[in-house]
Design a protein around this motif. Structure first.
Motif, PDB file in Angstrom:
ATOM      1  N   GLN A   1       0.839  -1.201   0.000  1.00  0.00           N
ATOM      2  CA  GLN A   1       0.000   0.000   0.000  1.00  0.00           C
ATOM      3  C   GLN A   1       0.869   1.245   0.000  1.00  0.00           C
ATOM      4  O   GLN A   1       0.593   2.208  -0.697  1.00  0.00           O
ATOM      5  CB  GLN A   1      -0.870   0.033   1.253  1.00  0.00           C
TER       6      GLN A   1
ATOM      7  N   ASN B   1       1.612   4.092  -3.059  1.00  0.00           N
ATOM      8  CA  ASN B   1       1.011   5.403  -2.796  1.00  0.00           C
ATOM      9  C   ASN B   1       1.389   6.403  -3.887  1.00  0.00           C
ATOM     10  O   ASN B   1       2.548   6.533  -4.261  1.00  0.00           O
ATOM     11  CB  ASN B   1       1.477   5.901  -1.432  1.00  0.00           C
TER      12      ASN B   1
ATOM     13  N   ASN C   1       1.439   9.722  -4.097  1.00  0.00           N
ATOM     14  CA  ASN C   1       2.238  10.904  -3.809  1.00  0.00           C
ATOM     15  C   ASN C   1       3.582  10.594  -3.170  1.00  0.00           C
ATOM     16  O   ASN C   1       4.607  11.148  -3.545  1.00  0.00           O
ATOM     17  CB  ASN C   1       1.468  11.823  -2.854  1.00  0.00           C
TER      18      ASN C   1
ATOM     19  N   SER D   1       4.403  11.669 -15.021  1.00  0.00           N
ATOM     20  CA  SER D   1       3.537  11.617 -13.836  1.00  0.00           C
ATOM     21  C   SER D   1       2.962  10.209 -13.731  1.00  0.00           C
ATOM     22  O   SER D   1       2.024   9.863 -14.429  1.00  0.00           O
ATOM     23  CB  SER D   1       2.433  12.658 -13.898  1.00  0.00           C
TER      24      SER D   1
ATOM     25  N   LEU E   1      -3.409   2.861  -6.511  1.00  0.00           N
ATOM     26  CA  LEU E   1      -4.538   2.229  -5.828  1.00  0.00           C
ATOM     27  C   LEU E   1      -5.812   3.047  -5.879  1.00  0.00           C
ATOM     28  O   LEU E   1      -6.875   2.593  -5.497  1.00  0.00           O
ATOM     29  CB  LEU E   1      -4.162   1.923  -4.373  1.00  0.00           C
ATOM     30  N   ASN E   2      -5.713   4.297  -6.355  1.00  0.00           N
ATOM     31  CA  ASN E   2      -6.912   5.125  -6.469  1.00  0.00           C
ATOM     32  C   ASN E   2      -7.508   5.073  -7.855  1.00  0.00           C
ATOM     33  O   ASN E   2      -8.517   5.710  -8.118  1.00  0.00           O
ATOM     34  CB  ASN E   2      -6.570   6.589  -6.178  1.00  0.00           C
ATOM     35  N   SER E   3      -6.855   4.374  -8.754  1.00  0.00           N
ATOM     36  CA  SER E   3      -7.260   4.435 -10.132  1.00  0.00           C
ATOM     37  C   SER E   3      -7.921   3.130 -10.533  1.00  0.00           C
ATOM     38  O   SER E   3      -7.404   2.050 -10.257  1.00  0.00           O
ATOM     39  CB  SER E   3      -6.022   4.700 -10.993  1.00  0.00           C
ATOM     40  N   THR E   4      -9.088   3.235 -11.182  1.00  0.00           N
ATOM     41  CA  THR E   4      -9.751   1.994 -11.595  1.00  0.00           C
ATOM     42  C   THR E   4      -8.917   1.283 -12.656  1.00  0.00           C
ATOM     43  O   THR E   4      -9.052   0.083 -12.840  1.00  0.00           O
ATOM     44  CB  THR E   4     -11.154   2.280 -12.159  1.00  0.00           C
ATOM     45  N   ARG E   5      -8.063   2.014 -13.356  1.00  0.00           N
ATOM     46  CA  ARG E   5      -7.258   1.381 -14.392  1.00  0.00           C
ATOM     47  C   ARG E   5      -6.014   0.713 -13.812  1.00  0.00           C
ATOM     48  O   ARG E   5      -5.600  -0.344 -14.262  1.00  0.00           O
ATOM     49  CB  ARG E   5      -6.845   2.424 -15.440  1.00  0.00           C
TER      50      ARG E   5
ATOM     51  N   MET F   1      -5.345  -4.921   0.327  1.00  0.00           N
ATOM     52  CA  MET F   1      -4.706  -3.737  -0.240  1.00  0.00           C
ATOM     53  C   MET F   1      -5.719  -2.732  -0.774  1.00  0.00           C
ATOM     54  O   MET F   1      -5.528  -1.529  -0.646  1.00  0.00           O
ATOM     55  CB  MET F   1      -3.736  -4.154  -1.340  1.00  0.00           C
TER      56      MET F   1
ATOM     57  N   GLY G   1     -11.742  -2.166  -4.246  1.00  0.00           N
ATOM     58  CA  GLY G   1     -12.010  -0.920  -4.940  1.00  0.00           C
ATOM     59  C   GLY G   1     -10.831  -0.460  -5.764  1.00  0.00           C
ATOM     60  O   GLY G   1      -9.888  -1.205  -5.924  1.00  0.00           O
ATOM     61  N   PRO G   2     -10.808   0.739  -6.272  1.00  0.00           N
ATOM     62  CA  PRO G   2     -11.952   1.650  -6.237  1.00  0.00           C
ATOM     63  C   PRO G   2     -13.027   1.236  -7.244  1.00  0.00           C
ATOM     64  O   PRO G   2     -12.689   0.731  -8.305  1.00  0.00           O
ATOM     65  CB  PRO G   2     -11.333   2.984  -6.627  1.00  0.00           C
ATOM     66  N   ALA G   3     -14.268   1.467  -6.870  1.00  0.00           N
ATOM     67  CA  ALA G   3     -15.406   1.191  -7.752  1.00  0.00           C
ATOM     68  C   ALA G   3     -15.372  -0.227  -8.304  1.00  0.00           C
ATOM     69  O   ALA G   3     -15.560  -0.447  -9.489  1.00  0.00           O
ATOM     70  CB  ALA G   3     -15.471   2.224  -8.895  1.00  0.00           C
ATOM     71  N   PHE G   4     -15.118  -1.214  -7.451  1.00  0.00           N
ATOM     72  CA  PHE G   4     -15.143  -2.629  -7.831  1.00  0.00           C
ATOM     73  C   PHE G   4     -14.031  -3.016  -8.795  1.00  0.00           C
ATOM     74  O   PHE G   4     -14.045  -4.111  -9.330  1.00  0.00           O
ATOM     75  CB  PHE G   4     -16.503  -3.013  -8.437  1.00  0.00           C
TER      76      PHE G   4
END
Lengths: 449, 359
Positions: free
Chosen positions: B181, B185, B187, B207, B212-216, B297, B301-304
């Motif tokens: 995790q 991260n 950032n 960039s 872990l925040n990205s559905t892709r 982890m 998610g996110p969003a399944f």
């Protein structure tokens, strides 16, 4: 000849194995009250020895706190003994449901439960209304709409222990560094955004300090402030109402806070250890959370913080969504009278409510406790009254109260809104689709009933 | 009429006794009787219509017939109670709607239909599972074979490397997932810091994704964790497979002027194909059953985006109290794994070489 003994021996071993397995589904589990069947024959009259089983979830510290409360009760009720049923939050409900399915008699007499109406609908809970009427227990001391989260078909089935009253926690040091005035109870959304702009620090396109940390799951706060709500009816819904202009406005506000980098993205917040962790380490300057963070922050001598009321929409009215787990009595309890007596003490000023409140564990469900020294005496945070403002305005809206709610929330509403908090779609893109799925779900499950 | 074992010619004692037995009655287990001095004397010297003898004979036969079951019983009992019964019960359960609190309601195949046609997340979850499976299994096989080849060269420090690559296997997955995790991260994570520095090195301003925040990108992150954790295990299986390849084949190839590639392509690969077969089948099954990585982890998610079939079973059963639907899901998963394994086994003849068959 010795072979015969071998057979005999193996047969015995097998029988022993079977015997030791077989009673498991039928015998009460170890935590079950051994004395319960005996005391069932006589009503729990004054002085008759009673063993109450008391169930709750939480950390080991919370368990110790409950046990202290029980000890306090036993001082005035020497005939009552307690046994505890305890499990961490993750396992608590599964364990309980398994017991209900397999051995309902092993369910604790008094237990902590959420959400009350869903369980009441299945008939496993005792209707408290007759007890309340008989004993004259005062329901008007509860915050205005709080009992709505514990009613089923007009009757109260549970007594909520606390209320989800939110406040804006802020780190004074970071405000001083940014040269900003501290938040006040009459802040609006615009004040929040203006301060956020100054509190957010960036390194190129990377944010190194966020203004706000707030769990995505608390979106109903903004939706409610803007005058929206998710479903047309929280107990017997017929359609999704997140697509109303009011609700959209609230979602959009939260989406923008994250999209502009002011608020830490929800998933990041979780991965960084939650809002308390990022607030203590100074990664965020403010968080919006209920009073459960107070003892944690008070224990941190390096943290100089205070609270203010959650900013409201300009022209909107103050709103908070309530909820909070409730104490209930099992319909299968053998000691209902004794359980009610304990429950009414637990949920009273000078009883359990006062003890939990003084410990800083809860924001009390009872107004008299919140307005007393039990809550107000503690010196930190200075502006504790901010929580009272929230509690006074709190209404249902964060959760719905029908059995399939967890599934609806977990399979459709939560994941769809996650896309907003992850910044992958705008409310205008997500919400129509979301409402379509919610409405389909309601139809599939036979709502409205 | 029962006969125990092959009648060895050497066992002359046995033959004599068989002849002595009356009225063609087989006198029981020959080897046992022959080897045991403690056998009842009546057997050794049977009297006609001796009730004691008959009784013992019956007991003897009975125990010959059933003793095996006695020895199996402890294991069988466990299997029946904790495996066979739950499996059958789950099939029955899949046809009931049951929330644990109210009595189960029979709904027939409705929950299968719900999953296949109206469930808001099932298609997504199934796709996620296939994505994960076909994303990790080929990589896992190739990586572990490559590592095994590298570590099979007999170079110095090989043992240390084996330890290093095997270490993740014995690491607690929970601990590893928590550390990952932080690595992922967006950032502050070490992976993105590394990627940014790498970019800077070449004068590029990159960039990297907020994994872990990205559905892709969250599913690739889960895959990376899974590979890191498990490649060491399949590597060890391959190492064992490589040890079994006869050196003569390589020597023969060298004599014929075969290069490194030819040796790999025509000797190593065919010779380890049984190992590959095992690794592919097991990896597929494990991949279809992936759960913990996503559970710890990303919470699916996110969003399944990282919710796999087994995670969805967990959600339905233990979060939403849809026991029957969870059982139906489990059977669908079983069907998928069964079909894949079936075709694997069917196709193995085409590409798996067993040394014994070639002789």
């Amino acid at each position: 000849m010795s072979r015969r003994y071998l057979y005999l021996l193996s047969a015995l071993v097998i029988m022993a194995v079977i015997a030791s397995c077989a009673p498991v589904p039928t015998a009460p589990a170890p935590e079950a009250p051994a004395a319960a069947p005996a005391s069932a024959e006589q009503p729990a009259a004054e002085g008759a020895p009673v063993t109450l089983t008391w169930g709750f979830w939480g950390s080991p510290e919370e368990k110790a706190s409950h046990e202290r409360v029980a000890e306090e009760y036993m001082k005035t009720h020497p005939n009552v003994k307690f046994e505890y049923f305890f499990a961490p939050w993750d396992e608590y409900f599964t364990t309980l449901k398994t017991r209900w399915a397999g051995d309902p008699a092993s369910i604790p007499d008094v237990l902590f439960l959420w959400p009350t109406p869903s369980y009441a609908a299945t008939g496993v809970l005792e209707n408290l209304q007759p007890y309340i009427e008989k004993s004259g227990y005062d329901l008007s001391d509860y915050w205005p709409y709080l009992l709505d989260s514990a009613r089923y078909e007009g009757s109260v089935y549970g007594l909520p222990r606390d209320i989800e009253a939110h406040a804006l926690y802020y780190n004074k040091k970071l405000f001083d560094e940014a040269g900003l005035a501290y938040p006040t109870d009459d802040w609006t959304w615009d004040d929040l955004v203006a301060a956020a702009e100054k509190l957010t620090k960036r390194d190129g396109d990377r944010v190194t300090q966020y203004a706000l940390g707030m769990e995505g799951g608390k979106w109903a706060l903004w939706v409610g402030q803007a005058g929206g709500i998710m479903l047309d009816d929280l107990t017997n819904p017929s359609k999704c109402t997140l697509d109303t202009p009011e609700a959209m406005k609230g979602l959009q506000f939260f989406y923008d806070l994250m999209d502009k980098g002011y608020a830490m993205r929800s998933a990041t917040l979780g991965q960084q250890g939650g809002d308390a962790a990022v607030f203590e380490t100074g990664q965020v300057a403010m968080i919006i959370q209920n009073s459960s963070r107070v003892p944690v922050f008070n224990a941190n001598s390096n943290l100089d913080y205070d609270v203010a009321a959650v900013p409201v929409m300009a022209g909107g009215k103050r709103y908070d969504f309530n909820g909070g787990a409730a104490w209930v009595i099992s319909a299968r309890s053998d000691n209902k009278e004794a359980a009610w007596e304990f429950l009414s003490w637990l949920q009273s000023k000078g009883g359990g409510e006062s003890m939990y409140t003084r410990n800083g564990e809860i924001f009390p469900a009872l107004r008299s406790v919140a307005n007393s020294d039990d809550f107000l005496a503690s010196p930190k945070p200075a502006n504790r009254k901010a929580f009272l403002l929230a509690a006074e305005a709190a209404q249902p809206g964060g959760f719905a109260y029908f059995p399939e709610w967890d599934e609806l929330s977990g399979s459709i509403i939560g994941p769809q809104l996650d896309r907003l908090w992850a910044g992958e779609a705008t409310p205008a893109e997500v919400v129509p689709e979301l409402c379509k799925a919610v409405n389909q779900f309601l139809v599939n499950n036979g709502y409205p009933k | 009429m029962e006969h125990e074992g092959p009648k060895g010619v050497k066992d002359t004692k046995h033959e004599t006794r068989e002849v002595r037995g009356r009225e063609g009655i087989s006198t029981g287990p020959s080897r046992l009787r022959a080897s045991r001095a403690s056998a009842p004397s009546a057997l050794r010297d049977p009297e006609p219509r001796n009730p004691a003898y008959e009784r013992r004979l019956r007991w003897y036969r009975w125990q010959r017939r059933y003793e095996g079951y006695f020895f199996l019983a402890p294991n069988i009992t466990g299997f029946l109670l904790f495996t066979a019964f739950p499996v059958i019960a789950s099939l029955a359960l899949s046809m009931f709607r049951w929330d644990l609190l109210t009595p189960p309601v029979y709904v027939g195949a409705a929950q299968f239909r719900e999953l296949l046609f109206t469930d808001p997340q099932f298609a997504r979850v199934a796709l996620n599972t296939f994505y994960f499976t076909f994303g990790t299994v080929p990589l896992r096989v190739i990586l572990s074979l490559a590592l095994a080849l590298a570590l099979n060269q007999g170079l110095r420090g090989t043992t240390a490397y084996r330890v290093v690559y095997f270490m993740p296997v014995v690491t607690s997955l929970v601990a590893a997932a928590l550390v990952f995790q932080w690595i992922f991260n967006g950032n502050f994570g070490i992976l993105n810091t590394f990627l940014r520095n790498l970019g800077d090195l070449f004068g590029l301003r990159i960039s990297p994704p907020d994994w872990l925040n990205s559905t892709r990108w969250s599913m690739p992150a889960v895959m990376i964790l899974n590979l890191w954790k498990n490649v060491g295990f399949t590597m060890v299986i391959y190492l064992a497979g490589l040890q079994a390849v006869p050196q003569e084949l390589y020597e023969a190839a060298e004599v014929d002027g075969g290069g490194a590639w030819a040796k790999f392509r025509h000797i190593t690969l065919p010779m380890v194909s049984p190992t590959t077969f095992f690794v592919v089948i097991m990896s597929l099954i494990w991949a279809f059953q992936v759960f913990e990585e996503a559970y710890i982890m990303t919470k699916g998610g996110p969003a399944f985006a990282t919710t796999t079939l087994v995670y969805y079973i967990y959600l339905n059963a233990f979060r939403w109290s849809r026991m029957g639907k969870a059982a139906a899901l489990a059977w669908l998963l079983f069907a998928v794994i069964f079909i894949f394994t079936f075709f694997q086994v069917r196709m193995q003849r085409r590409w798996v070489h067993y040394e014994a068959e070639r002789e």
